[in-house]
Design a protein around this motif. Structure first.
Motif, PDB file in Angstrom:
ATOM      1  N   ARG A   1      -3.609 -17.368   3.872  1.00 44.09           N
ATOM      2  CA  ARG A   1      -4.402 -16.285   4.453  1.00 44.09           C
ATOM      3  C   ARG A   1      -5.420 -16.815   5.459  1.00 44.09           C
ATOM      4  N   THR A   2      -5.550 -16.091   6.556  1.00 47.53           N
ATOM      5  CA  THR A   2      -6.498 -16.464   7.606  1.00 47.53           C
ATOM      6  C   THR A   2      -7.871 -15.857   7.353  1.00 47.53           C
ATOM      7  N   HIS A   3      -7.887 -14.613   6.844  1.00 47.79           N
ATOM      8  CA  HIS A   3      -9.139 -13.913   6.583  1.00 47.79           C
ATOM      9  C   HIS A   3      -9.141 -13.406   5.142  1.00 47.79           C
ATOM     10  N   THR A   4     -10.271 -12.892   4.709  1.00 47.57           N
ATOM     11  CA  THR A   4     -10.372 -12.333   3.360  1.00 47.57           C
ATOM     12  C   THR A   4      -9.416 -11.163   3.195  1.00 47.57           C
ATOM     13  N   LYS A   5      -9.298 -10.349   4.230  1.00 49.28           N
ATOM     14  CA  LYS A   5      -8.373  -9.218   4.226  1.00 49.28           C
ATOM     15  C   LYS A   5      -7.371  -9.361   5.381  1.00 49.28           C
TER      16      LYS A   5
ATOM     17  N   ASN B   1       6.080 -10.073   8.493  1.00 45.59           N
ATOM     18  CA  ASN B   1       5.839 -11.505   8.307  1.00 45.59           C
ATOM     19  C   ASN B   1       4.392 -11.780   7.915  1.00 45.59           C
ATOM     20  N   THR B   2       3.469 -10.991   8.483  1.00 48.46           N
ATOM     21  CA  THR B   2       2.048 -11.176   8.151  1.00 48.46           C
ATOM     22  C   THR B   2       1.778 -10.788   6.697  1.00 48.46           C
ATOM     23  N   PHE B   3       2.388  -9.691   6.239  1.00 48.64           N
ATOM     24  CA  PHE B   3       2.227  -9.304   4.837  1.00 48.64           C
ATOM     25  C   PHE B   3       2.817 -10.363   3.913  1.00 48.64           C
ATOM     26  N   LEU B   4       3.963 -10.924   4.274  1.00 54.02           N
ATOM     27  CA  LEU B   4       4.556 -11.990   3.458  1.00 54.02           C
ATOM     28  C   LEU B   4       3.635 -13.208   3.415  1.00 54.02           C
ATOM     29  N   ARG B   5       3.084 -13.571   4.553  1.00 55.37           N
ATOM     30  CA  ARG B   5       2.199 -14.731   4.610  1.00 55.37           C
ATOM     31  C   ARG B   5       0.968 -14.537   3.730  1.00 55.37           C
ATOM     32  N   TYR B   6       0.440 -13.322   3.724  1.00 53.86           N
ATOM     33  CA  TYR B   6      -0.759 -13.058   2.931  1.00 53.86           C
ATOM     34  C   TYR B   6      -0.462 -12.979   1.434  1.00 53.86           C
TER      35      TYR B   6
ATOM     36  N   LEU C   1       4.840  -1.108   0.820  1.00 48.36           N
ATOM     37  CA  LEU C   1       5.265  -2.498   0.703  1.00 48.36           C
ATOM     38  C   LEU C   1       4.909  -3.064  -0.667  1.00 48.36           C
ATOM     39  N   LYS C   2       3.747  -2.678  -1.168  1.00 52.32           N
ATOM     40  CA  LYS C   2       3.341  -3.114  -2.511  1.00 52.32           C
ATOM     41  C   LYS C   2       4.227  -2.476  -3.571  1.00 52.32           C
ATOM     42  N   SER C   3       4.539  -1.197  -3.422  1.00 51.98           N
ATOM     43  CA  SER C   3       5.342  -0.499  -4.425  1.00 51.98           C
ATOM     44  C   SER C   3       6.766  -1.034  -4.492  1.00 51.98           C
ATOM     45  N   TYR C   4       7.300  -1.535  -3.369  1.00 49.37           N
ATOM     46  CA  TYR C   4       8.652  -2.098  -3.360  1.00 49.37           C
ATOM     47  C   TYR C   4       8.670  -3.571  -3.759  1.00 49.37           C
ATOM     48  N   GLY C   5       7.509  -4.145  -4.022  1.00 40.94           N
ATOM     49  CA  GLY C   5       7.449  -5.549  -4.410  1.00 40.94           C
ATOM     50  C   GLY C   5       7.617  -6.507  -3.247  1.00 40.94           C
ATOM     51  N   PHE C   6       7.496  -5.994  -2.017  1.00 41.38           N
ATOM     52  CA  PHE C   6       7.645  -6.840  -0.835  1.00 41.38           C
ATOM     53  C   PHE C   6       6.458  -7.787  -0.698  1.00 41.38           C
ATOM     54  N   THR C   7       5.283  -7.334  -1.138  1.00 41.95           N
ATOM     55  CA  THR C   7       4.068  -8.133  -1.031  1.00 41.95           C
ATOM     56  C   THR C   7       3.178  -7.849  -2.231  1.00 41.95           C
ATOM     57  N   SER C   8       2.262  -8.759  -2.476  1.00 41.82           N
ATOM     58  CA  SER C   8       1.295  -8.552  -3.564  1.00 41.82           C
ATOM     59  C   SER C   8      -0.023  -7.995  -3.043  1.00 41.82           C
ATOM     60  N   ILE C   9      -0.093  -7.746  -1.737  1.00 45.14           N
ATOM     61  CA  ILE C   9      -1.321  -7.254  -1.114  1.00 45.14           C
ATOM     62  C   ILE C   9      -1.541  -5.787  -1.460  1.00 45.14           C
ATOM     63  N   GLU C  10      -2.731  -5.468  -1.950  1.00 50.50           N
ATOM     64  CA  GLU C  10      -3.109  -4.084  -2.209  1.00 50.50           C
ATOM     65  C   GLU C  10      -3.603  -3.433  -0.915  1.00 50.50           C
ATOM     66  N   ALA C  11      -3.579  -2.109  -0.875  1.00 51.19           N
ATOM     67  CA  ALA C  11      -4.067  -1.396   0.303  1.00 51.19           C
ATOM     68  C   ALA C  11      -5.544  -1.701   0.558  1.00 51.19           C
ATOM     69  N   SER C  12      -6.274  -1.976  -0.505  1.00 50.38           N
ATOM     70  CA  SER C  12      -7.701  -2.287  -0.357  1.00 50.38           C
ATOM     71  C   SER C  12      -7.930  -3.648   0.295  1.00 50.38           C
ATOM     72  N   GLN C  13      -6.879  -4.463   0.355  1.00 48.62           N
ATOM     73  CA  GLN C  13      -6.977  -5.778   0.985  1.00 48.62           C
ATOM     74  C   GLN C  13      -6.519  -5.751   2.440  1.00 48.62           C
ATOM     75  N   VAL C  14      -6.299  -4.546   2.963  1.00 54.67           N
ATOM     76  CA  VAL C  14      -5.915  -4.365   4.363  1.00 54.67           C
ATOM     77  C   VAL C  14      -7.075  -3.730   5.116  1.00 54.67           C
ATOM     78  N   GLN C  15      -7.408  -4.297   6.259  1.00 53.18           N
ATOM     79  CA  GLN C  15      -8.503  -3.767   7.077  1.00 53.18           C
ATOM     80  C   GLN C  15      -8.005  -3.445   8.476  1.00 53.18           C
ATOM     81  N   VAL C  16      -8.273  -2.218   8.921  1.00 48.82           N
ATOM     82  CA  VAL C  16      -7.898  -1.803  10.263  1.00 48.82           C
ATOM     83  C   VAL C  16      -9.144  -1.524  11.073  1.00 48.82           C
TER      84      VAL C  16
END
Length: 432
Positions: A165-169, A154-159, A195-210
């Protein structure tokens, strides 16, 4: 004559391996009645829960039905939650089973035993940190792992919608850099790419921060320093922000607050720091440690009752060096083997064997990116450091060994083939 009854409470890796061996040897031959009690209807290997949490593993395909498994392996299964032990009468009380609406499906029941084994594992220990219970996900059981996965999707869909979006990443905060926290951090980057490869989200891995937060000076503090340093390096390559020597004093809806006053904002928060035995174990009239582990002799018998055994994460077992057996999967596996022999010996009125933990090494998986670990060389303290494909191969073999223990060679071999086919027939992650 009435058959002696051995009741095992807890169907985790150790508990399921134990009842499988007892059922095949004693249950099928009508030498004893073997009963497994668990609150859940199915089993999944706990070290895989971080993969369930990110969708890399479909729990529906890998879980084992206790009811179905019991039929072919000589034991009985009863679904329920232990609520009390009457040691004098050798009788358990199982709490009522409720449906989703809170209605009673099955009332409280009693179950007599001749020998009782507690194999209840462990749960996360939040040490009373404010806000953790309200705002953090835990990964103690499949239900919690699934809850995190749904929240993550749900968070990936929201972003995917910039205005939402709540934050930059998209930011995930993990408290605790033990095996669970480290492996989850790596899996999250893998999941974002899929998730990006399946078209589930438009978020790139570089836009994810852990953010990985650890109170100790480095990651994997319980393992050899060489493994911790190697894993630290690989995590940083993936982009994980590691906050070592950092203690979280409060968790809020917006993120973490550290002892130094630093605020780490997150979209998803996970607590993976510290474990304890289920607290109700301290309410059963047995001697326990402060973390609720049942105190046992080296024979794995309770110090209060020779007919009650405990092993795995819920037991405090002494060793020759005056230390305690560490709460690790390999320890539970080794104890299951000793306990299998000890229960048979108890039935035959023979001496019981004392358990000594043999460290076989440690392996950490960093999703498909890498694996790092060490293998112990026999009885010596020397270890062989491995990484890359060889480490991944050994890591995968751990799960196959568990499957071999509960299914046997033929079914495990067939499972390997089916798993290979599913890589081509099904998506690489669970998307629903």
């Amino acid at each position: 004559m009435t058959l002696p009854r051995i009741v095992v409470v807890g169907g985790g890796a150790g508990g399921l391996e134990l009842v499988t061996r007892l059922g095949r040897k004693l249950g099928k031959r009508q030498r004893a009645e073997i009963v497994l009690v668990d609150r859940n209807p199915t089993h999944i290997w706990k070290p895989l829960l971080h993969e369930v949490a990110t969708g890399a593993l479909d729990s529906g395909l890998d879980e084992v039905s206790y009811q179905g498994h019991s039929k072919g392996n000589g034991y009985q299964f009863q679904r329920g939650t232990l609520s009390d032990i009457d040691r004098e009468a050798r009788r358990l009380t199982l709490a009522p089973i409720l449906d989703d609406d809170g209605s009673v499906v099955l009332p409280a029941r009693h179950l007599d035993y001749d020998y009782l084994v507690l194999a209840l594992g462990s749960v996360s220990n939040d040490f009373g940190t404010p806000g953790v219970a309200e705002h953090c996900h835990f990964l103690d059981c499949p239900q919690q792992a699934e809850a995190f996965r749904h929240d993550m999707l749900n968070t990936f869909l929201r972003y995917s919608a910039p205005e939402r979006r709540t934050h930059t990443k998209l930011t995930v905060g993990i408290i605790g850099a033990g095996a669970t926290g480290v492996e989850l951090a790596a899996e999250l980057y893998d999941a974002s790419k899929m998730l990006k490869s399946y078209g589930f989200t438009s978020i790139e891995a570089s836009q994810v921060q852990v953010h990985l937060v650890e109170a100790a000076p480095g990651v994997l503090p319980a393992l050899p320093a060489r493994i911790g340093k190697a894993v630290h390096k690989e995590l940083e390559k993936l982009g994980v922000h590691i906050h070592a020597d950092t203690r979280v004093t409060q968790v809020t809806e917006m993120g973490f607050i550290t002892a130094e006053g630093e605020k780490i904002e997150t979209d998803l928060s996970v607590w993976a720091a510290g474990i304890k035995a289920p607290p109700f174990l301290s309410e059963l009239g047995l001697s326990t440690e402060r973390n609720h582990q049942v105190k046992v002799h080296a024979t794995l018998q309770s110090i209060d009752d020779e007919r009650i055994f405990a092993f795995g994460d819920c037991a405090s077992c002494p060793q020759p060096d005056n230390k305690r057996v560490p709460p690790r999967a390999q320890a539970a596996h080794q104890q299951a083997g000793v306990l299998y022999r000890n229960l048979r010996a108890a039935l035959a009125d023979k001496p019981l064997k004392e358990f000594t933990f043999r460290d076989r090494g440690s392996l950490i998986s960093l999703a498909h990116f890498d694996a790092v670990g060490s293998l112990m060389r026999g009885a010596s303290a020397r270890s062989l450091f491995i990484e890359g494909r060889l480490a991944k191969l050994f890591y995968a073999s751990l799960y196959r060994m568990h499957q071999f223990a509960i299914h046997g060679a033929v079914k495990t071999g067939m499972t390997v083939v089916v798993d290979g086919l599913n890589r081509f027939l099904r998506p690489k992650m669970k998307l629903h």
